[in-house]
Design a protein around this motif. Structure first.
Motif, PDB file in Angstrom:
ATOM      1  N   ILE A  15      -7.543  35.624  66.295  1.00 53.93           N
ATOM      2  CA  ILE A  15      -8.311  36.234  65.214  1.00 53.93           C
ATOM      3  C   ILE A  15      -8.839  35.185  64.245  1.00 53.93           C
ATOM      4  N   LEU A  16      -8.051  34.184  63.977  1.00 55.23           N
ATOM      5  CA  LEU A  16      -8.427  33.195  62.962  1.00 55.23           C
ATOM      6  C   LEU A  16      -9.725  32.457  63.305  1.00 55.23           C
ATOM      7  N   PRO A  17      -9.961  32.012  64.551  1.00 54.02           N
ATOM      8  CA  PRO A  17     -11.257  31.369  64.850  1.00 54.02           C
ATOM      9  C   PRO A  17     -12.452  32.291  64.634  1.00 54.02           C
ATOM     10  N   ILE A  18     -12.261  33.587  64.896  1.00 48.28           N
ATOM     11  CA  ILE A  18     -13.356  34.539  64.668  1.00 48.28           C
ATOM     12  C   ILE A  18     -13.660  34.640  63.175  1.00 48.28           C
ATOM     13  N   LEU A  19     -12.617  34.694  62.354  1.00 43.12           N
ATOM     14  CA  LEU A  19     -12.821  34.765  60.903  1.00 43.12           C
ATOM     15  C   LEU A  19     -13.458  33.481  60.371  1.00 43.12           C
ATOM     16  N   VAL A  38     -12.917  40.166  49.376  1.00 44.80           N
ATOM     17  CA  VAL A  38     -11.861  40.780  50.201  1.00 44.80           C
ATOM     18  C   VAL A  38     -11.759  40.057  51.541  1.00 44.80           C
ATOM     19  N   PHE A  39     -12.904  39.755  52.132  1.00 41.70           N
ATOM     20  CA  PHE A  39     -12.891  39.012  53.394  1.00 41.70           C
ATOM     21  C   PHE A  39     -12.292  37.620  53.197  1.00 41.70           C
ATOM     22  N   ARG A  40     -12.614  36.971  52.089  1.00 41.41           N
ATOM     23  CA  ARG A  40     -12.097  35.626  51.848  1.00 41.41           C
ATOM     24  C   ARG A  40     -10.570  35.635  51.726  1.00 41.41           C
ATOM     25  N   ILE A  41     -10.021  36.623  51.018  1.00 37.57           N
ATOM     26  CA  ILE A  41      -8.563  36.745  50.893  1.00 37.57           C
ATOM     27  C   ILE A  41      -7.929  37.060  52.247  1.00 37.57           C
ATOM     28  N   PHE A  42      -8.601  37.911  53.011  1.00 33.64           N
ATOM     29  CA  PHE A  42      -8.082  38.283  54.329  1.00 33.64           C
ATOM     30  C   PHE A  42      -7.998  37.062  55.242  1.00 33.64           C
ATOM     31  N   ARG A  43      -9.042  36.274  55.288  1.00 31.82           N
ATOM     32  CA  ARG A  43      -9.060  35.072  56.133  1.00 31.82           C
ATOM     33  C   ARG A  43      -7.993  34.074  55.695  1.00 31.82           C
ATOM     34  N   ILE A  46      -4.399  35.431  56.587  1.00 32.45           N
ATOM     35  CA  ILE A  46      -4.082  35.342  58.028  1.00 32.45           C
ATOM     36  C   ILE A  46      -3.710  33.913  58.398  1.00 32.45           C
ATOM     37  N   ARG A  47      -4.434  32.946  57.856  1.00 32.48           N
ATOM     38  CA  ARG A  47      -4.123  31.535  58.141  1.00 32.48           C
ATOM     39  C   ARG A  47      -2.737  31.160  57.617  1.00 32.48           C
ATOM     40  N   ALA A  48      -2.410  31.639  56.370  1.00 27.04           N
ATOM     41  CA  ALA A  48      -1.094  31.342  55.809  1.00 27.04           C
ATOM     42  C   ALA A  48       0.013  32.070  56.567  1.00 27.04           C
ATOM     43  N   LEU A  49      -0.269  33.292  57.042  1.00 23.57           N
ATOM     44  CA  LEU A  49       0.739  34.041  57.794  1.00 23.57           C
ATOM     45  C   LEU A  49       1.050  33.350  59.115  1.00 23.57           C
ATOM     46  N   LEU A  50       0.054  32.791  59.751  1.00 24.12           N
ATOM     47  CA  LEU A  50       0.309  32.049  60.996  1.00 24.12           C
ATOM     48  C   LEU A  50       1.198  30.834  60.741  1.00 24.12           C
ATOM     49  N   ASP A  51       1.003  30.179  59.598  1.00 23.32           N
ATOM     50  CA  ASP A  51       1.885  29.056  59.245  1.00 23.32           C
ATOM     51  C   ASP A  51       3.318  29.534  59.015  1.00 23.32           C
ATOM     52  N   ASP A  52       3.461  30.704  58.349  1.00 23.09           N
ATOM     53  CA  ASP A  52       4.808  31.253  58.119  1.00 23.09           C
ATOM     54  C   ASP A  52       5.503  31.587  59.442  1.00 23.09           C
ATOM     55  N   PRO A  65      11.559  39.548  57.756  1.00 23.10           N
ATOM     56  CA  PRO A  65      10.117  39.398  57.976  1.00 23.10           C
ATOM     57  C   PRO A  65       9.496  38.563  56.855  1.00 23.10           C
ATOM     58  N   PRO A  66       8.412  37.892  57.132  1.00 23.20           N
ATOM     59  CA  PRO A  66       7.755  37.101  56.076  1.00 23.20           C
ATOM     60  C   PRO A  66       7.250  37.999  54.948  1.00 23.20           C
ATOM     61  N   PRO A  67       7.446  37.606  53.691  1.00 24.34           N
ATOM     62  CA  PRO A  67       6.938  38.419  52.570  1.00 24.34           C
ATOM     63  C   PRO A  67       5.428  38.603  52.629  1.00 24.34           C
ATOM     64  N   ARG A  68       4.721  37.620  53.167  1.00 23.64           N
ATOM     65  CA  ARG A  68       3.274  37.731  53.268  1.00 23.64           C
ATOM     66  C   ARG A  68       2.867  38.876  54.201  1.00 23.64           C
ATOM     67  N   ALA A  69       3.650  39.068  55.250  1.00 23.06           N
ATOM     68  CA  ALA A  69       3.356  40.158  56.179  1.00 23.06           C
ATOM     69  C   ALA A  69       3.579  41.517  55.513  1.00 23.06           C
ATOM     70  N   VAL A  70       4.622  41.613  54.705  1.00 19.71           N
ATOM     71  CA  VAL A  70       4.887  42.869  53.981  1.00 19.71           C
ATOM     72  C   VAL A  70       3.758  43.154  53.002  1.00 19.71           C
ATOM     73  N   TRP A  71       3.306  42.137  52.271  1.00 18.63           N
ATOM     74  CA  TRP A  71       2.221  42.325  51.308  1.00 18.63           C
ATOM     75  C   TRP A  71       0.921  42.739  52.003  1.00 18.63           C
ATOM     76  N   LEU A  72       0.656  42.116  53.137  1.00 15.24           N
ATOM     77  CA  LEU A  72      -0.547  42.489  53.885  1.00 15.24           C
ATOM     78  C   LEU A  72      -0.508  43.956  54.315  1.00 15.24           C
ATOM     79  N   SER A  73       0.627  44.370  54.837  1.00 17.16           N
ATOM     80  CA  SER A  73       0.739  45.717  55.390  1.00 17.16           C
ATOM     81  C   SER A  73       0.680  46.799  54.309  1.00 17.16           C
ATOM     82  N   LYS A  74       1.394  46.574  53.213  1.00 15.48           N
ATOM     83  CA  LYS A  74       1.524  47.635  52.216  1.00 15.48           C
ATOM     84  C   LYS A  74       0.404  47.646  51.176  1.00 15.48           C
ATOM     85  N   HIS A  75      -0.116  46.503  50.829  1.00 13.43           N
ATOM     86  CA  HIS A  75      -1.031  46.424  49.687  1.00 13.43           C
ATOM     87  C   HIS A  75      -2.450  46.024  50.075  1.00 13.43           C
ATOM     88  N   PHE A  76      -2.581  44.994  50.896  1.00 13.23           N
ATOM     89  CA  PHE A  76      -3.929  44.456  51.089  1.00 13.23           C
ATOM     90  C   PHE A  76      -4.734  45.223  52.136  1.00 13.23           C
TER      91      PHE A  76
END
Length: 205
Positions: A15-19, A38-43, A46-52, A65-76
């Motif tokens: 997904i990251l190369p497409i973004l 919104v797209f900029r935050i999403f991209r 995703i890059r930071a989540l892959l590092d996590d 689970p990574p906190p970033r994944a929880v934030w993505l799922s519930k809020h973003f």
């Protein structure tokens, strides 16, 4: 957690190369659009989540689970779904919105597996998140109240009106006095004429 992290990494990595390509191609044209932040935050997320996920694969003792994944799922993701749906509804740029919605749906599926959540379609999950975030207020019970009784009060006549009436009466001359003055003058005039005649006849006698 390491196996789920590996599976999530394998699903999110394409997904990251497409973004990145999307950002390179459309940045100059759409960077001022309402959906671009919104797209900029999403991209970036995703890059930071892959590092996590890569660091958790190396650390086998990490099971949460990574906190970033929880934030993505519930809020973003619910917020991004609304922004990208509005873009898809635009006739001019609908293909861009549909592409971002497809990537967002794929990310939602990966996060559901990573966080061990029940599989729920992206639209339904977004609707539930919006309902939970809405402030419905507090219900207040009505209290029955009797209408207030109207009290009729009689006010005494104003002293100011009476004083004005007395002042008018004092200024206005009395009719009886105005009638008496001419009668006295008439009597005096008649009496004067009688004296002149009597003196005239008296001189002739």
């Amino acid at each position: 957690m390491s196996s789920s992290a590996s599976s999530a990494t394998a699903s999110l990595s394409p997904i990251l190369p497409i973004l990145n390509a999307f950002n390179h191609r459309h940045h100059n044209q759409h960077r001022l659009a309402h959906w671009w932040p919104v797209f900029r935050i999403f991209r970036r997320t995703i890059r930071a989540l892959l590092d996590d996920l890569a660091s958790r694969r190396r650390d086998a003792s990490s099971s949460s689970p990574p906190p970033r994944a929880v934030w993505l799922s519930k809020h973003f993701i619910p917020r991004a779904y609304i922004a990208f749906s509005q873009l898809a509804a635009d006739n001019q740029h609908a293909p861009l919105g549909l592409l971002l919605l497809a990537i967002l749906s794929r990310t939602h599926t990966v996060l559901t597996q990573l966080l061990d959540q029940p599989s729920v379609p992206l639209k339904s999950s977004t609707a539930r998140s919006n309902e939970a975030s809405q402030d419905k207020g507090v219900a207040i019970a009505r209290q029955e109240q009797q209408p207030p009784k109207t009290q009729t009060t009689t006010q005494p006549p104003s002293d100011e009106g009476q004083s004005n009436k007395l002042d008018r009466d004092a200024i206005k001359p009395s009719k009886s006095k105005s009638k008496e003055i001419p009668t006295k003058e008439k009597k005096k005039k008649k009496k004067g004429k009688g004296d002149e005649l009597s003196s005239l006849f008296g001189s002739l006698s």
